[in-house]
Design a protein around this motif. Sequence first.
Motif, PDB file in Angstrom:
ATOM      1  N   UNK A 119       0.897  -1.304   0.101  1.00  0.00           N
ATOM      2  CA  UNK A 119      -0.139  -0.019   0.021  1.00  0.00           C
ATOM      3  C   UNK A 119       0.544   1.345   0.020  1.00  0.00           C
ATOM      4  N   UNK A 120       1.953   1.328   0.985  1.00  0.00           N
ATOM      5  CA  UNK A 120       2.734   2.200   1.118  1.00  0.00           C
ATOM      6  C   UNK A 120       3.769   2.724  -0.383  1.00  0.00           C
ATOM      7  N   UNK A 121       4.110   1.574  -1.052  1.00  0.00           N
ATOM      8  CA  UNK A 121       4.641   1.417  -2.392  1.00  0.00           C
ATOM      9  C   UNK A 121       3.688   2.212  -3.441  1.00  0.00           C
ATOM     10  N   UNK A 122       2.591   1.582  -3.446  1.00  0.00           N
ATOM     11  CA  UNK A 122       1.421   1.984  -4.401  1.00  0.00           C
ATOM     12  C   UNK A 122       1.262   3.530  -4.031  1.00  0.00           C
ATOM     13  N   UNK A 123       0.925   4.084  -3.076  1.00  0.00           N
ATOM     14  CA  UNK A 123       0.794   5.369  -2.809  1.00  0.00           C
ATOM     15  C   UNK A 123       1.752   6.455  -3.087  1.00  0.00           C
ATOM     16  N   UNK A 124       3.118   5.669  -2.989  1.00  0.00           N
ATOM     17  CA  UNK A 124       4.164   6.427  -3.409  1.00  0.00           C
ATOM     18  C   UNK A 124       4.248   6.609  -4.950  1.00  0.00           C
ATOM     19  N   UNK A 125       3.921   5.687  -5.705  1.00  0.00           N
ATOM     20  CA  UNK A 125       3.655   5.618  -7.015  1.00  0.00           C
ATOM     21  C   UNK A 125       2.526   6.276  -7.784  1.00  0.00           C
ATOM     22  N   UNK A 126       1.713   6.931  -7.068  1.00  0.00           N
ATOM     23  CA  UNK A 126       0.355   7.430  -7.307  1.00  0.00           C
ATOM     24  C   UNK A 126       0.565   8.563  -8.488  1.00  0.00           C
ATOM     25  N   UNK A 127       1.646   9.159  -8.445  1.00  0.00           N
ATOM     26  CA  UNK A 127       1.616  10.385  -9.323  1.00  0.00           C
ATOM     27  C   UNK A 127       2.490   9.780 -10.631  1.00  0.00           C
ATOM     28  N   UNK A 128       3.313   8.714 -10.481  1.00  0.00           N
ATOM     29  CA  UNK A 128       4.124   8.464 -11.656  1.00  0.00           C
ATOM     30  C   UNK A 128       3.308   7.583 -12.434  1.00  0.00           C
ATOM     31  N   UNK A 129       2.505   6.558 -11.602  1.00  0.00           N
ATOM     32  CA  UNK A 129       1.788   5.637 -12.601  1.00  0.00           C
ATOM     33  C   UNK A 129       0.565   6.173 -13.402  1.00  0.00           C
ATOM     34  N   UNK A 130       0.143   5.744 -14.470  1.00  0.00           N
ATOM     35  CA  UNK A 130      -0.951   6.280 -15.192  1.00  0.00           C
ATOM     36  C   UNK A 130      -2.524   5.869 -14.221  1.00  0.00           C
ATOM     37  N   UNK A 131      -3.445   6.505 -14.434  1.00  0.00           N
ATOM     38  CA  UNK A 131      -4.489   6.460 -13.590  1.00  0.00           C
ATOM     39  C   UNK A 131      -5.269   4.793 -13.799  1.00  0.00           C
ATOM     40  N   UNK A 132      -5.165   4.489 -14.963  1.00  0.00           N
ATOM     41  CA  UNK A 132      -5.682   3.083 -15.185  1.00  0.00           C
ATOM     42  C   UNK A 132      -4.623   2.169 -14.492  1.00  0.00           C
ATOM     43  N   UNK A 133      -3.456   2.220 -14.765  1.00  0.00           N
ATOM     44  CA  UNK A 133      -2.511   1.425 -13.987  1.00  0.00           C
ATOM     45  C   UNK A 133      -2.685   1.191 -12.411  1.00  0.00           C
ATOM     46  N   UNK A 134      -2.651   2.555 -11.843  1.00  0.00           N
ATOM     47  CA  UNK A 134      -2.876   2.678 -10.455  1.00  0.00           C
ATOM     48  C   UNK A 134      -4.047   2.156 -10.051  1.00  0.00           C
ATOM     49  N   UNK A 135      -5.160   2.220 -10.613  1.00  0.00           N
ATOM     50  CA  UNK A 135      -6.438   1.566 -10.355  1.00  0.00           C
ATOM     51  C   UNK A 135      -6.517   0.103 -10.437  1.00  0.00           C
ATOM     52  N   UNK A 136      -5.940  -0.377 -11.383  1.00  0.00           N
ATOM     53  CA  UNK A 136      -5.528  -2.163 -11.552  1.00  0.00           C
ATOM     54  C   UNK A 136      -4.803  -2.313 -10.101  1.00  0.00           C
ATOM     55  N   UNK A 137      -3.682  -1.662  -9.773  1.00  0.00           N
ATOM     56  CA  UNK A 137      -2.985  -2.219  -8.963  1.00  0.00           C
ATOM     57  C   UNK A 137      -3.669  -1.829  -7.364  1.00  0.00           C
ATOM     58  N   UNK A 138      -4.528  -0.917  -7.371  1.00  0.00           N
ATOM     59  CA  UNK A 138      -5.258  -0.507  -6.156  1.00  0.00           C
ATOM     60  C   UNK A 138      -6.423  -1.616  -6.142  1.00  0.00           C
ATOM     61  N   UNK A 139      -6.976  -2.028  -7.077  1.00  0.00           N
ATOM     62  CA  UNK A 139      -8.163  -3.122  -7.183  1.00  0.00           C
ATOM     63  C   UNK A 139      -7.311  -4.441  -6.779  1.00  0.00           C
TER      64      UNK A 139
END
Length: 168
Positions: free
Chosen positions: A69-89
């Motif tokens: 979760x921490x890693x994903x939140x740090x990459x939020x601005x780097x990843x595309x919205x689609x990619x971020x949502x995929x990883x979040x799901x």
Amino acid sequence: NFLMKKYIFFFYLILLTFANSEQKIAYIDMKEILNKSSAGVNITKEIEKKIKIENKKYNSIEEQLKSEEKDLSQKKNILSKEEFNKKLTSLKIKVDKYNKDKNSSLNNLNKLKVEKTSSLISKINPIIAKYAADKNISIIIRKDSMIMGKTELDISSDIIKLIDKNIK
């Protein structure tokens, strides 16, 4: 007059019956028996050991999920919205699975504790029955079902000794 004599006779007969039918009563503390008998202590230790193992396992998974979760939140601005949502799901699915597995594990441990305790109680009951017969005790009451009683009527420690002697 005859009726009066009859009543006095029956009253006297009833008093004699109650005087000769002294009934011994005792009580037991099942919590104490389950917590202090060696068989009960063994069940508690076994369950606690399994709980520690499960807690260690699930704490490790929880740390891993927090790290993700921490890693994903740090990459939020780097990843595309689609990619971020995929990883979040994907992370949410893992968290849901973790919660279900942990709850299932806790339920299984609770069931195991209930089964083992019930099994022990079924082994204890004949010991209590034999003790009651040997000591001419008419009634044995559970401590949690009574309001007050003399401590001399508590046979829990005697029952614990018999359990320790007869149940390994």
